[in-house]
Write an enzyme that holds these catalytic residues in place. Structure first.
Site, short mmCIF file in Angstrom:
data_model
loop_
_atom_site.label_atom_id
_atom_site.label_comp_id
_atom_site.label_asym_id
_atom_site.label_seq_id
_atom_site.Cartn_x
_atom_site.Cartn_y
_atom_site.Cartn_z
N ALA A 1 4.79 13.20 0.56
CA ALA A 1 4.41 11.86 1.46
C ALA A 1 2.71 12.19 1.62
CB ALA A 1 6.03 11.57 2.83
N GLY A 2 2.69 10.74 1.74
CA GLY A 2 0.83 10.63 2.14
C GLY A 2 0.73 9.92 3.09
N HIS A 3 0.19 9.94 4.62
CA HIS A 3 0.65 9.07 5.64
C HIS A 3 -1.27 8.77 6.11
CE1 HIS A 3 5.09 8.93 6.19
NE2 HIS A 3 4.96 8.82 5.21
N GLY B 1 7.26 2.63 -0.71
CA GLY B 1 6.23 3.61 -0.47
C GLY B 1 4.57 3.11 -0.27
N ASP B 2 4.46 3.81 0.61
CA ASP B 2 2.94 4.05 0.78
C ASP B 2 2.15 2.64 1.43
OD1 ASP B 2 1.84 6.56 -0.82
OD2 ASP B 2 2.28 5.40 -2.59
N GLU B 3 3.13 2.15 2.32
CA GLU B 3 3.40 0.68 2.51
C GLU B 3 2.27 0.54 3.85
OE1 GLU B 3 6.22 2.05 3.09
OE2 GLU B 3 7.46 0.84 1.90
N GLN C 1 8.29 7.70 1.89
CA GLN C 1 9.16 6.95 1.31
C GLN C 1 9.16 5.00 1.72
OE1 GLN C 1 10.25 10.66 1.65
NE2 GLN C 1 8.38 10.90 0.68
N PRO D 1 -3.22 5.73 -9.66
CA PRO D 1 -3.56 4.98 -9.98
C PRO D 1 -1.93 3.93 -9.52
CG PRO D 1 -3.62 4.85 -11.48
CD PRO D 1 -3.72 6.35 -11.39
N ARG D 2 -2.03 3.46 -8.08
CA ARG D 2 -0.37 2.74 -8.04
C ARG D 2 0.19 1.41 -8.72
NH1 ARG D 2 -1.34 3.12 -1.71
NH2 ARG D 2 -1.59 5.59 -1.26
N LYS E 1 2.84 3.11 6.35
CA LYS E 1 3.72 3.66 7.73
C LYS E 1 2.77 4.48 8.35
CE LYS E 1 6.03 5.47 5.01
NZ LYS E 1 5.80 5.17 3.50
N ASP F 1 -6.08 -8.54 4.75
CA ASP F 1 -7.19 -8.19 4.11
C ASP F 1 -7.77 -8.41 2.26
OD1 ASP F 1 -6.70 -6.00 5.09
OD2 ASP F 1 -8.54 -5.45 4.21
N LYS G 1 -2.02 -5.56 4.70
CA LYS G 1 -3.26 -5.09 3.87
C LYS G 1 -2.92 -6.83 3.52
CE LYS G 1 -4.05 -1.53 1.85
NZ LYS G 1 -4.29 -0.46 0.56
P1 GDP Z 1 2.25 5.18 3.91
O1 GDP Z 1 2.21 6.51 3.30
O2 GDP Z 1 3.34 4.12 3.69
O3 GDP Z 1 1.65 5.87 5.30
O4 GDP Z 1 0.98 4.44 3.19
P2 GDP Z 1 -0.24 5.11 2.62
O5 GDP Z 1 -1.19 6.01 3.26
O6 GDP Z 1 -0.26 6.20 1.58
O7 GDP Z 1 -1.40 3.97 1.68
C1 GDP Z 1 -1.59 2.86 2.80
C2 GDP Z 1 -3.10 2.63 2.59
O8 GDP Z 1 -3.02 1.63 3.28
C3 GDP Z 1 -3.63 3.86 3.69
O9 GDP Z 1 -4.79 4.28 2.44
C4 GDP Z 1 -4.26 2.91 4.68
O10 GDP Z 1 -5.32 3.02 5.46
C5 GDP Z 1 -4.38 1.28 3.81
N1 GDP Z 1 -4.02 0.45 4.67
C6 GDP Z 1 -2.99 0.54 5.47
N2 GDP Z 1 -2.47 -0.60 6.38
C7 GDP Z 1 -4.23 -1.35 6.14
C8 GDP Z 1 -4.24 -3.41 6.29
O11 GDP Z 1 -4.04 -3.60 7.14
N3 GDP Z 1 -5.61 -2.83 5.59
C9 GDP Z 1 -6.13 -2.19 4.91
N4 GDP Z 1 -7.51 -3.14 3.64
N5 GDP Z 1 -5.78 -1.23 4.40
C10 GDP Z 1 -4.93 -0.58 5.08
P1 IMO Z 2 4.96 7.89 1.12
O1 IMO Z 2 5.85 8.94 2.58
C1 IMO Z 2 5.19 6.77 -2.77
C2 IMO Z 2 7.70 8.26 -5.62
C3 IMO Z 2 7.23 9.01 -6.65
C4 IMO Z 2 7.82 9.71 -7.74
C5 IMO Z 2 9.24 9.07 -6.56
C6 IMO Z 2 9.81 10.72 -6.88
O2 IMO Z 2 3.54 8.17 1.16
O3 IMO Z 2 5.32 6.32 1.48
P2 IMO Z 2 9.48 12.54 -5.04
O4 IMO Z 2 7.73 14.27 -5.71
O5 IMO Z 2 9.63 12.19 -4.50
O6 IMO Z 2 10.83 14.13 -6.19
O7 IMO Z 2 9.04 11.16 -6.62
O8 IMO Z 2 8.99 9.24 -5.47
N1 IMO Z 2 7.07 9.33 -4.43
C7 IMO Z 2 6.55 8.01 -3.46
N2 IMO Z 2 5.78 7.31 -3.49
N3 IMO Z 2 5.00 7.53 -1.28
C8 IMO Z 2 5.63 7.74 -1.08
O9 IMO Z 2 5.79 8.07 0.06
C9 IMO Z 2 5.96 8.77 -2.56
N4 IMO Z 2 7.16 10.16 -1.59
C10 IMO Z 2 7.58 10.09 -3.68
O10 IMO Z 2 6.05 8.79 -7.18
O11 IMO Z 2 8.22 7.98 -8.53
MG MG Z 3 1.84 7.17 1.35
#
Ligand code: GDP
Ligand code: IMO
Ligand code: MG
Length: 448
Positions: free
Chosen positions: A49-51, A22-24, A236, A316-317, A26, A345, A343
């Site tokens: 999720a948090g996008h 997750g948090d890649e 995720q 914190p991740r 997306k 950079d 990322k």
């Molecule tokens: P998601 O859940 O997969 O949509 O990802 P998140 O939003 O939770 O976390 C990704 C974080 O990386 C966010 O703060 C984005 O703004 C940031 N991000 C995405 N791509 C890049 C990148 O190429 N460089 C940097 N510095 N930040 C990025």
């Molecule tokens: P996005 O879409 C990162 C993780 C939680 C926990 C596990 C189970 O932003 O990538 P849950 O609340 O789903 O039952 O928690 O999954 N988790 C994520 N980690 N990004 C997310 O979403 C996540 N959604 C759930 O931290 O380890």
């Molecule tokens: Mg996220």
């Protein structure tokens, strides 16, 4: 970034999936790719999720609304496989309204999707506390009620959105829960005696959401049949998949590409592209095995520079080196046509970078295949190969070939070691801070 070409390819279903934990990144890429799509659908998960994406230079974090909402004319959909927190969704609609119109014309909510109620949120917290107290190992969920809502669904006693917006069906569900589920009646009673009743607020938003609730799957199928381009937004990541992730340290839905068709009721044979999103290193939030985790200065530096704090919970991740074993597994499970690495950079300025090419297990020896068992994975130590790093500011536009040689070598090694094809690279959080491989061009094609 090169500007998208003007010719729109006919139809097709593209699935975008998180390739790690997750948090890649997306949200950022789906926002970009959505420029070339007609329909953007979330297919699983909920407000766990948090996008993150940037609109007019301003940071916006979406938890439930698909990341295509900022493109005018796109239909945004929450499919049957999603779980919906109605109150949070309404709050998010209000937040988004500052930048984009949200109406029943552009936000379609599946009547089949299950509803996260205050009971499920309460139970998520309680189950985590019990896990912590009994075994000292909570999953580290987001406490958004995700697991309990999916449990209720698979037990066939959940509340679907179509019933939630019907007062008679909703009250009948509450009555049935009160008479069959231990603790539910007491939970309701204590809520109604409390200063601010969550259940009263819950019932109130039903009216607000009712116009958005529809047979979203039928509409999406109609769009697909009419040659519209469908983009599926994963939440995720692959390693958090209920079946294929690091169980029990997973989420409760099918995060992988195959989950998209099941959720939206679309024929898998109509899928035209599957893309993975990953970071050029790895992060994880919550508990569970993470072989390449760095518990040292380098890990801290990645967290600080990358601002690696959860977009949903602010936790914190955990940060670590790129894991080619896990990426090979994600490729096998999803069958990516290409993977975008974000990322770059953040890695800039490091003299050396490492990639895990295999694991070493104290009893099983060298392991090259991602293990099914979380305990085995937890005991694995990574076998690293070291690469030369790169320095300085990276280009924000152009193709991947615009990256410094060391970064291109790093990508080449990842491709060879993971069996993936890298089709895009992120060099900043903004919508335009992205380098496209030629294959990705067709995804962002928009109408003239
Ligand atoms: P998601 O859940 O997969 O949509 O990802 P998140 O939003 O939770 O976390 C990704 C974080 O990386 C966010 O703060 C984005 O703004 C940031 N991000 C995405 N791509 C890049 C990148 O190429 N460089 C940097 N510095 N930040 C990025
Ligand atoms: P996005 O879409 C990162 C993780 C939680 C926990 C596990 C189970 O932003 O990538 P849950 O609340 O789903 O039952 O928690 O999954 N988790 C994520 N980690 N990004 C997310 O979403 C996540 N959604 C759930 O931290 O380890
Ligand atoms: Mg996220």
């Amino acid at each position: 970034m090169t500007s998208p070409s003007k010719k729109r390819p006919q139809g097709g279903i593209t699935i975008v999936v998180g390739a790690q934990w997750g948090d890649e990144g997306k949200g950022k890429w789906i926002d970009w790719i959505a420029g070339g799509a007609d329909v953007v659908a979330r297919y699983q998960g909920g407000n766990n999720a948090g996008h993150t994406l940037y609109v007019k230079g301003q940071k916006v974090v979406l938890h439930q609304i698909p990341s295509g909402i900022f493109h005018e004319g796109r239909k945004c959909v929450l499919g049957a496989g999603v779980v919906i927190n109605p109150g949070e969704l309404v709050r998010e609609m209000e937040k988004v309204a500052a930048f984009a119109k949200v109406t029943p014309d552009n936000l379609w909510l599946s009547a089949r999707a299950h509803v996260i109620t205050p009971w499920h949120v309460f139970m998520d917290g309680r189950r985590e506390a019990v896990r912590e107290a009994s075994s000292g190992s909570a999953i580290g969920t987001t406490k958004r009620g995700i697991g309990p809502t999916y449990s209720e669904k698979t037990a066939r006693s959940g509340l679907r959105l179509g019933d939630f917006v019907n007062p008679v069906a909703r009250q009948s569900w509450v009555a049935s829960m009160a008479s069959t589920v231990e603790g539910f009646a007491a939970h309701l009673e204590s809520d109604f005696n409390s200063h601010v009743s969550e259940w009263e607020a819950f019932a109130k938003v039903a009216e607000r959401l009712a116009p958005f609730v529809c047979d979203a799957e039928a509409r999406v199928r109609q769009c697909a049949a009419g040659g519209k381009k469908i983009l599926m937004e994963g939440a995720q990541g692959t390693l958090l998949d209920l079946d294929h992730g690091t169980f029990p340290f997973v989420t409760s839905s099918s995060t992988i590409a195959a989950g998209a068709c099941a959720s939206l009721g679309l024929p898998p044979r109509d899928v035209t592209g599957i893309y993975g999103i990953a970071k050029a290193y790895v992060t994880r939030v919550g508990a569970g095995p993470f072989p390449t985790e760095l518990m040292d200065e380098t890990g801290n530096a990645l967290r600080e520079r990358g601002q690696e704090f959860g977009a949903t919970t602010g936790r914190p991740r955990r940060c670590g080196w790129f894991d080619a074993v896990a990426m090979r597994y994600a490729q096998d499970v999803n069958g990516f046509d290409g993977v975008i690495l974000n990322k770059f950079d953040i890695l800039s300025g490091m003299d050396e970078l490492k990639i895990a090419v295999a694991y070493e297990h104290p009893e099983l020896g060298r392991i090259e295949q991602f293990p099914w068992n979380a305990e085995v994975l937890a005991a694995c130590k990574p076998v690293y190969r070291t690469f030369k790093g790169w320095h300085g500011e990276l280009p924000k536009k152009g193709g991947i070939e615009a990256l410094p040689k060391e970064a291109r070598d790093y990508i080449k090694a990842i491709e060879e070691l993971s069996g993936i094809k890298v089709v895009g690279a992120g060099t900043g959080p903004g919508r335009d801070e992205a380098l496209l491989g030629s294959d990705l061009e067709r995804l962002v094609t928009v109408d003239a």
